[in-house]
Write a protein that holds these residues in place. Structure first.
Motif, PDB file in Angstrom:
ATOM      1  N   GLY A  99     116.238  53.670  42.652  1.00  0.00           N
ATOM      2  CA  GLY A  99     115.171  52.686  42.522  1.00  0.00           C
ATOM      3  C   GLY A  99     115.487  51.653  41.462  1.00  0.00           C
ATOM      4  N   VAL A 100     115.159  50.401  41.747  1.00  0.00           N
ATOM      5  CA  VAL A 100     115.258  49.314  40.771  1.00  0.00           C
ATOM      6  C   VAL A 100     113.977  48.492  40.854  1.00  0.00           C
ATOM      7  N   GLN A 101     113.709  47.708  39.787  1.00  0.00           N
ATOM      8  CA  GLN A 101     112.423  47.040  39.701  1.00  0.00           C
ATOM      9  C   GLN A 101     112.484  45.516  39.751  1.00  0.00           C
ATOM     10  N   ASP A 102     113.646  44.928  40.026  1.00  0.00           N
ATOM     11  CA  ASP A 102     113.666  43.474  40.225  1.00  0.00           C
ATOM     12  C   ASP A 102     114.804  43.067  41.155  1.00  0.00           C
ATOM     13  N   GLY A 103     114.712  41.825  41.642  1.00  0.00           N
ATOM     14  CA  GLY A 103     115.629  41.345  42.663  1.00  0.00           C
ATOM     15  C   GLY A 103     117.079  41.269  42.232  1.00  0.00           C
ATOM     16  N   SER A 104     117.318  40.817  41.006  1.00  0.00           N
ATOM     17  CA  SER A 104     118.700  40.712  40.523  1.00  0.00           C
ATOM     18  C   SER A 104     119.355  42.081  40.422  1.00  0.00           C
ATOM     19  N   LEU A 105     118.590  43.058  39.926  1.00  0.00           N
ATOM     20  CA  LEU A 105     119.121  44.427  39.845  1.00  0.00           C
ATOM     21  C   LEU A 105     119.385  44.985  41.242  1.00  0.00           C
ATOM     22  N   ALA A 106     118.550  44.599  42.199  1.00  0.00           N
ATOM     23  CA  ALA A 106     118.748  45.061  43.580  1.00  0.00           C
ATOM     24  C   ALA A 106     120.089  44.585  44.123  1.00  0.00           C
TER      25      ALA A 106
END
Length: 132
Positions: free
Chosen positions: A32-39
Motif C-alpha cells: 500500500g502507498v498513499q500518493d500518486g508519485s509513490l504509486a
C-alpha cells in the motif's frame, strides 16, 4: 506458485488498511502507498499484477497515475481498478479515457471488488502467456 501482487493506492489510512486486509485474506500479496508519485515509483520497483487506485490523492491524482501507467510500454499491461468516491458520469468517462480497466465507486461491496480483481488478474496472466 507465487502469490499475485496488488498495489493499493489510497490516501485514507483506514481504507488502505481495510483494502489490504480484504485482499490479503483472499491470498494476494499487498503493498500500500498513499500518493500518486509513490504509486508510480512502486510500480516501477515491483511490477505488481494489478493496481487498485483511488482518484483523490495528494500530488498526482489517480487519473494521472493511470494515464502514465497505461502510456508506458513497460507498465501498460498492468490492470488498473479505480476504486473511488467520484461517481459522476464525467469521472467514469475520464477513467475510461486514461485507460482504467475497471471503475468501482465507494462505498463498495467486497465481493464485487474481489470478482473484478480476480477476473482482471486471470485475464492479464493469460495475455502474458501464463506467468511472470
Amino acid at each position: 506458485m507465487a502469490k499475485d501482487r496488488i498495489l493499493v493506492v489510497e490516501d485514507e489510512e483506514s481504507l488502505l488498511k481495510l483494502e489490504t486486509i480484504l485482499f490479503t485474506s483472499k491470498g494476494y500479496e499487498v503493498t500500500g502507498v498513499q500518493d500518486g508519485s509513490l504509486a508510480l515509483a512502486e510500480v516501477e520497483r515491483s511490477a505488481p499484477d494489478l493496481v487498485v487506485l483511488d482518484i483523490m490523492l495528494p500530488g498526482l491524482d489517480g487519473f494521472e497515475v493511470c494515464r502514465q501507467l497505461k502510456e508506458n510500454p513497460a507498465t501498460s499491461w498492468i490492470p488498473v481498478v479505480m476504486l473511488t468516491a467520484k461517481k459522476s458520469s464525467q469521472d467514469l468517462e475520464r477513467g475510461k479515457t486514461v485507460g482504467a480497466d475497471a471503475y468501482i465507486t465507494k462505498p463498495f461491496k467486497s465481493v464485487k471488488v474481489l470478482e473484478v480483481i480476480d477476473g482482471l488478474i486471470k485475464s492479464s496472466r493469460a495475455n502474458k502467456g501464463g506467468g511472470r
